[in-house]
Write an enzyme that holds these catalytic residues in place. Structure first.
Site, PDB file in Angstrom:
ATOM      1  N   SER A  94       0.708  -1.387  -0.321  1.00 65.36           N
ATOM      2  CA  SER A  94      -0.067   0.147  -0.005  1.00 65.36           C
ATOM      3  C   SER A  94       0.500   1.197  -0.210  1.00 65.36           C
ATOM      4  CB  SER A  94      -1.050   0.028   1.173  1.00 65.36           C
ATOM      5  OG  SER A  94      -1.739   0.553   1.105  1.00 65.36           O
ATOM      6  N   ASP A 252      -2.833   6.673  -3.572  1.00 66.68           N
ATOM      7  CA  ASP A 252      -1.639   5.726  -1.966  1.00 66.68           C
ATOM      8  C   ASP A 252      -0.868   4.843  -3.020  1.00 66.68           C
ATOM      9  OD1 ASP A 252      -3.480   3.879  -2.036  1.00 66.68           O
ATOM     10  OD2 ASP A 252      -3.885   3.488  -0.003  1.00 66.68           O
ATOM     11  N   ASP A 254      -0.958   1.376  -3.662  1.00 67.99           N
ATOM     12  CA  ASP A 254      -2.185   0.807  -4.717  1.00 67.99           C
ATOM     13  C   ASP A 254      -3.343   0.686  -5.235  1.00 67.99           C
ATOM     14  OD1 ASP A 254      -3.444   0.865  -2.167  1.00 67.99           O
ATOM     15  OD2 ASP A 254      -4.022  -1.487  -1.253  1.00 67.99           O
TER      16      ASP A 254
END
Length: 469
Positions: A94, A252, A254
């Site tokens: 992430s 962000d 991902d």
């Protein structure tokens, strides 16, 4: 393994063997529940494709098929899980730094999985994994090749679904619209061309899109892909002002979260954005015949979310913090939408999963249908001043919560009701504050909201002084 996923430093915490074992454990766990196949995807970090191959090899060693779709965003993996009704493994860390990686897990239909609901079983089953031979999944008879046709289908169906849900497939802007999107060298760099452009063999959406850092590069050469940190929004804010854009988007790593910047470069509150999107989703559900659509919001979103839901004719339900629990509650309440303070936005018609770019599509469609600026649209939904989440390292989190509850009942922080729900909250007529424990660290997390910056600072100072005493 955390409360909701697996994440750690490459080499120290994660290697091919661990990913192989996790794939094996997932296959055993989901296979016992009737699954025959698991969809596997990965982000753009240098180790992610190799880790995904290792996880896919583990899936196959346990006797299930692995549908490896290669590079995708986390919300594309959730969509694949829902579209094909398969469990899913997404290799990603992430927003974490470049030396991290991990795996997010979902059940069939993008169902939420957590330590208490599935992850613990996967961990136990992973202990029985056979030896993973050197070379990882790539040496296992070529069995974990990327499913190119599946990846292409995923891109097309994902973009088509998002456009249909938000009206972008029939968009006729009332004015020229310019949007700047900062992909942060993360997976949004792939999504922008597919959802808004022609990369998924769909017509381009009629607005001007300016992309920043759209090259996929998991070393993050320009800035960390973590829009929670204000310094990572500086380039986007400058570009919005330079181009006279109507809106800025920051994703962000991902791409499952999106933060928003208005035409002046000011950051929009995720709660205010959630309120805007809630209105649209309530209206869409009402048009389909629902009388009182349900919207979920976690306990530290702004009160504006619940107030907006009520004003729009919906019913607001408060939840604890945490995406896996919200996904389960989405299904339990048949909720049309859910919002978290952290810019996770969940949609019933997206398999009750979260999607940053779906939220962005809603806001773009809303702006395209009005002469109002983003700042004006959001103004009525920023009635309160929040402290933001403030962490404190403490020796005994339970003792801190008990002390806060006692002081709150004594009226030390103002008149209100003390409620034990995901920590301890004090709820007044025009303010609230909450102290809760971290799931993974010896921390307590504080949040509050009042009508003015002065009151928010005073309340924050008073509670933090007690917590850190």
């Amino acid at each position: 393994m955390g409360a909701y996923d697996l994440r750690g430093r490459i080499g120290d915490d994660l290697d091919d063997d661990l990913l192989y074992a996790l794939g094996f454990g997932a296959a055993r766990t989901f296979g016992d529940a009737g699954a025959e196949e698991i969809v596997v995807g990965c982000d753009m970090r240098p180790d992610s494709p190799r880790f995904a191959e290792a996880a896919a090899a583990g899936v196959q060693a346990a006797g299930l098929r692995a549908r490896f779709v290669g590079l995708c965003s986390t919300d594309q993996l959730y969509f694949a899980s829902g579209h094909w009704h398969l469990p899913g493994l997404m290799v990603t860390a992430s927003h974490n730094p470049a030396d991290y990686n991990g795996v997010k897990v979902c059940g069939p239909g993008a169902a939420g999985v957590s330590r208490d609901h599935g992850l613990g079983d996967i961990r136990t089953a992973a202990l029985d994994a056979p030896r993973h031979e050197a070379g990882g999944g790539a040496d296992r008879a070529g069995a974990v090749m990327v499913d190119a046709r599946g990846a292409e289908e995923l891109a097309v169906e994902f973009a088509t679904r998002l456009r249909s849900l938000t009206g972008l497939d029939r968009l006729e802007p009332v004015r020229p619209l310019t949007v700047v999107a900062d992909a942060g060298n993360g997976m949004a760099g792939k999504l922008l061309g597919e959802v808004f452009g022609t990369d998924a063999d769909l017509p381009a959406v009629p607005f001007t899109l300016i992309g920043l850092y759209t090259e996929l590069d998991g070393t993050f050469p320009n800035h960390p892909a973590n829009p929670l940190e204000p310094e990572n929004l500086v380039d986007l804010q400058a570009a919005v002002r330079t181009h006279g854009a109507d809106l800025g988007l920051a994703f962000d790593g991902d791409a499952d979260r999106c933060f928003f910047v208005d035409g002046t470069g000011s950051v929009l509150s995720p709660s205010a954005v959630g309120a805007l999107v809630a209105e649209r989703e309530i209206a869409r559900a009402q048009d389909a015949g629902e009388t009182e659509p349900v919207v979920l919001h976690n306990l530290i979103t702004s009160r504006i979310v619940a107030e907006t839901v009520a004003e729009a004719g919906g019913r607001a339900v408060r939840t604890p913090v945490g995406h896996s629990g919200i996904k389960r509650l989405m299904r339990e309440h048949d909720a049309v939408f859910a919002a978290e303070h952290s810019a996770h936005f969940y949609f019933r018609d997206f398999y009750s999963a979260d999607s940053g770019i779906l939220a962005a599509c809603h806001v773009i469609a809303m702006l395209a249908g009005t002469e109002e600026s983003a700042a004006n649209l959001i103004a009525d939904r920023e009635r309160y001043v929040a402290s933001g989440e403030i962490n404190s390292t403490v020796a005994d989190p339970d003792a801190v919560l008990a002390d806060f509850a006692a002081r709150a009942r004594a009226g030390e922080y103002g008149d209100g009701d003390v409620i034990a729900f995901d920590g301890v909250s004090l709820e007044g007529d025009d303010f609230w504050c909450n102290v809760r424990k971290s799931n993974t660290e010896p921390l307590v997390r504080f949040n509050c909201e009042t009508p003015t910056a002065e009151r928010t600072r005073a309340l924050t100072d008073a509670v933090l002084t007690s917590i850190r005493r």
